[in-house]
Write an enzyme that holds these catalytic residues in place. Structure first.
Site, mmCIF file in Angstrom:
data_model
loop_
_atom_site.group_PDB
_atom_site.id
_atom_site.type_symbol
_atom_site.label_atom_id
_atom_site.label_comp_id
_atom_site.label_asym_id
_atom_site.label_seq_id
_atom_site.Cartn_x
_atom_site.Cartn_y
_atom_site.Cartn_z
ATOM 1 N N GLY A 123 2.693 2.384 10.707
ATOM 2 C CA GLY A 123 3.702 3.428 10.542
ATOM 3 C C GLY A 123 4.461 3.776 11.816
ATOM 4 O O GLY A 123 5.159 4.783 11.859
ATOM 5 N N HIS A 180 -9.508 1.470 5.076
ATOM 6 C CA HIS A 180 -8.229 1.642 5.768
ATOM 7 C C HIS A 180 -8.431 2.611 6.930
ATOM 8 O O HIS A 180 -9.198 3.567 6.831
ATOM 9 C CB HIS A 180 -7.169 2.177 4.793
ATOM 10 C CG HIS A 180 -5.797 2.139 5.381
ATOM 11 N ND1 HIS A 180 -5.361 3.083 6.282
ATOM 12 C CD2 HIS A 180 -4.782 1.254 5.229
ATOM 13 C CE1 HIS A 180 -4.125 2.766 6.654
ATOM 14 N NE2 HIS A 180 -3.752 1.665 6.036
ATOM 15 N N GLU A 238 -5.312 -4.610 10.811
ATOM 16 C CA GLU A 238 -4.259 -3.611 10.973
ATOM 17 C C GLU A 238 -4.510 -2.815 12.252
ATOM 18 O O GLU A 238 -5.314 -1.871 12.252
ATOM 19 C CB GLU A 238 -4.269 -2.642 9.790
ATOM 20 C CG GLU A 238 -4.016 -3.299 8.453
ATOM 21 C CD GLU A 238 -3.458 -2.297 7.443
ATOM 22 O OE1 GLU A 238 -2.364 -2.539 6.932
ATOM 23 O OE2 GLU A 238 -4.099 -1.266 7.199
ATOM 24 N N GLY A 242 2.813 -1.187 4.220
ATOM 25 C CA GLY A 242 2.865 0.224 3.853
ATOM 26 C C GLY A 242 4.289 0.653 3.543
ATOM 27 O O GLY A 242 4.811 0.423 2.451
ATOM 28 N N GLY A 243 4.937 1.267 4.520
ATOM 29 C CA GLY A 243 6.263 1.846 4.321
ATOM 30 C C GLY A 243 7.265 0.923 3.632
ATOM 31 O O GLY A 243 7.984 1.354 2.719
ATOM 32 N N ASN A 275 0.861 -1.190 0.000
ATOM 33 C CA ASN A 275 0.000 0.000 0.000
ATOM 34 C C ASN A 275 0.895 1.236 0.000
ATOM 35 O O ASN A 275 1.487 1.572 1.021
ATOM 36 C CB ASN A 275 -0.887 -0.052 1.259
ATOM 37 C CG ASN A 275 -1.692 1.216 1.474
ATOM 38 O OD1 ASN A 275 -1.799 2.062 0.579
ATOM 39 N ND2 ASN A 275 -2.272 1.355 2.665
ATOM 40 N N TRP A 276 0.970 1.874 -1.150
ATOM 41 C CA TRP A 276 1.868 3.033 -1.264
ATOM 42 C C TRP A 276 1.302 4.290 -0.617
ATOM 43 O O TRP A 276 1.998 5.294 -0.492
ATOM 44 C CB TRP A 276 2.183 3.308 -2.745
ATOM 45 C CG TRP A 276 3.347 2.508 -3.256
ATOM 46 C CD1 TRP A 276 3.868 1.374 -2.700
ATOM 47 C CD2 TRP A 276 4.145 2.793 -4.421
ATOM 48 N NE1 TRP A 276 4.943 0.925 -3.454
ATOM 49 C CE2 TRP A 276 5.128 1.788 -4.513
ATOM 50 C CE3 TRP A 276 4.119 3.785 -5.391
ATOM 51 C CZ2 TRP A 276 6.081 1.754 -5.530
ATOM 52 C CZ3 TRP A 276 5.064 3.747 -6.412
ATOM 53 C CH2 TRP A 276 6.037 2.747 -6.477
ATOM 54 N N LYS A 277 0.001 4.255 -0.269
ATOM 55 C CA LYS A 277 -0.645 5.449 0.310
ATOM 56 C C LYS A 277 -0.421 6.645 -0.622
ATOM 57 O O LYS A 277 -0.338 6.456 -1.833
ATOM 58 C CB LYS A 277 -0.128 5.694 1.733
ATOM 59 C CG LYS A 277 -0.206 4.422 2.586
ATOM 60 C CD LYS A 277 0.032 4.654 4.044
ATOM 61 C CE LYS A 277 -0.113 3.324 4.781
ATOM 62 N NZ LYS A 277 -0.021 3.462 6.222
ATOM 63 N N SER A 313 3.368 -2.000 10.319
ATOM 64 C CA SER A 313 4.812 -2.137 10.546
ATOM 65 C C SER A 313 5.351 -3.521 10.203
ATOM 66 O O SER A 313 6.257 -4.014 10.871
ATOM 67 C CB SER A 313 5.172 -1.742 11.984
ATOM 68 O OG SER A 313 4.865 -0.374 12.198
ATOM 69 N N GLU A 321 -6.773 4.965 7.966
ATOM 70 C CA GLU A 321 -6.515 6.379 7.641
ATOM 71 C C GLU A 321 -7.734 7.005 6.978
ATOM 72 O O GLU A 321 -8.027 8.178 7.181
ATOM 73 C CB GLU A 321 -5.252 6.484 6.762
ATOM 74 C CG GLU A 321 -3.998 6.243 7.595
ATOM 75 C CD GLU A 321 -2.827 5.640 6.835
ATOM 76 O OE1 GLU A 321 -2.837 5.623 5.596
ATOM 77 O OE2 GLU A 321 -1.889 5.172 7.514
HETATM 78 P P1 PGA Z 1 2.884 0.365 7.546
HETATM 79 O O1 PGA Z 1 1.402 0.593 6.947
HETATM 80 O O2 PGA Z 1 3.379 -0.927 6.993
HETATM 81 O O3 PGA Z 1 3.666 1.541 7.047
HETATM 82 O O4 PGA Z 1 2.741 0.341 9.028
HETATM 83 C C1 PGA Z 1 0.534 -0.486 6.742
HETATM 84 C C2 PGA Z 1 -0.789 0.007 6.228
HETATM 85 O O5 PGA Z 1 -1.262 1.054 6.696
HETATM 86 O O6 PGA Z 1 -1.401 -0.625 5.357
#
Ligand code: PGA
Length: 255
Positions: A175, A99, A169, A235-236, A12-14, A214, A101
Site C-alpha cells: 500500500g 497477511h 509481501e 491489493g489496491g 485481495n480486496w481487504k 504495490s 495486516e
Molecule cells: P497492495 O497490497 O497491492 O495494495 O500493496 C497487497 C497486499 O497487501 O496483499
C-alpha cells in the site's frame, strides 16, 4: 524451468467492497475468458460478506474466489470468526492466511498461521501463506533470516504441495507504492523455493510463490518475469477490474 507452475494472480480486496462493488467482479468475470484461464489462474478475494453473492457473478467464468482469513477450528464457540469449511461452502477456492495486516492487527504468530493454513487444506482449499519483512528488518540486513523463519514456522507440512501458495509481501511495500528491486525480489523468491525444496523435495517445484506489495499494471510485467515469481497478490490495484486485468494480462504475456 519447464516444470514451473501455472501462474496465479489473486486480488485481495481487504476490508473494501459493498454490494454495489460486485459489478467489478462481474466485469472481471467477463474479461477472464477460457483462453486467459488456460495460461493463468485468476482469483479474487472479496470480504467474506460478498463471497456468496460473488459466487453468482462468477458462476460461468473460470474466475476463482478466495477469502482473506479463517479460524483454525472447524466450528465452535469463536464469536465473530469464520471457519475454512464455511468459506469453502461459500465458494472460496483459496484462503489467504498470515497477511501482515493480520499478523500486526491481530497479533497472529507463525504457529497460528500454520494452524490456519492446515485448516484451509483440511477444508479442501488452497492456502495463500503470506510472509514478509518490515523495513527495519530489511535495513538491518535480516530479510532472508526473517523470511526463512516465517516460512519454516507457518508452512503446513502435510497437505498437497501443488496446492500450496506462498506470498512474499515486504511489509514496507504494501500500500505504499514502494517495491523492492527485481534483484531483491529474486533473492527472496529463490531462497523460499530452496527452502520449500528442502522441506518437501522435488514436489516443491509445483508450489506457487507470489509477489505482493504495490504490484500495479506498470510494474507487473517486470516483476512477473523474475525467476521463481509465479504470480502476484494484488491489493489496491485489484479493486477495479480494469487495472487488475492489466496485471492478469501481464502474467499471460510473461509466459
Ligand atoms: P497492495 O497490497 O497491492 O495494495 O500493496 C497487497 C497486499 O497487501 O496483499
Amino acid at each position: 524451468m519447464s516444470l514451473s507452475p501455472k501462474r496465479l494472480v489473486a486480488g485481495n480486496w481487504k476490508m473494501n467492497g459493498l454490494k454495489g462493488d460486485l459489478g467489478e467482479i462481474s466485469t472481471l468475470a467477463q474479461m477472464v475468458t477460457a483462453d486467459v484461464a488456460a495460461s493463468v489462474d485468476v482469483a479474487i478475494c472479496p470480504p467474506a460478506t460478498l463471497l456468496s453473492l460473488a459466487g453468482a457473478a462468477v458462476a460461468e467464468a473460470p474466475l476463482a474466489l478466495g477469502a482473506q482469513d479463517c479460524h483454525a477450528a472447524v466450528k465452535g464457540a469463536h464469536t465473530g470468526d469464520i471457519s475454512a469449511e464455511m468459506l469453502v461452502e461459500a465458494r472460496a477456492r483459496y484462503i489467504i492466511v498470515g497477511h501482515s495486516e493480520r499478523r500486526a492487527d491481530h497479533h497472529e504468530t507463525d504457529e497460528m498461521v500454520k494452524a490456519k493454513a492446515e485448516a484451509v487444506q483440511r477444508a479442501g482449499a488452497a492456502p495463500i501463506v503470506c510472509v514478509g519483512e518490515t523495513l527495519d528488518e530489511r535495513e538491518a540486513g535480516k530479510t532472508l533470516e526473517v523470511i526463512a523463519g516465517q516460512v519454516s514456522g507457518s508452512m503446513p507440512l502435510d497437505g498437497p504441495v501443488a496446492e500450496l501458495v506462498v506470498a512474499y509481501e515486504p511489509v514496507w511495500a504494501i500500500g505504499t507504492g514502494l517495491t523492492p528491486t527485481l534483484e531483491q525480489i529474486e533473492e527472496v523468491h529463490t531462497a523460499i523455493r530452496r527452502q520449500l525444496l528442502d522441506k518437501f523435495g522435488a514436489r516443491a517445484a509445483q508450489a506457487r510463490i507470489l509477489y505482493g506489495g504495490s504490484m500495479k499494471p506498470d510494474n507487473a510485467a517486470d516483476i512477473l518475469t523474475v525467476t521463481d515469481v509465479d504470480g502476484g497478490l494484488v491489493g489496491g490495484a485489484s479493486l477495479k477490474a480494469e487495472s487488475f486485468f492489466q496485471i492478469v494480462r501481464a502474467a499471460v504475456e510473461a509466459r
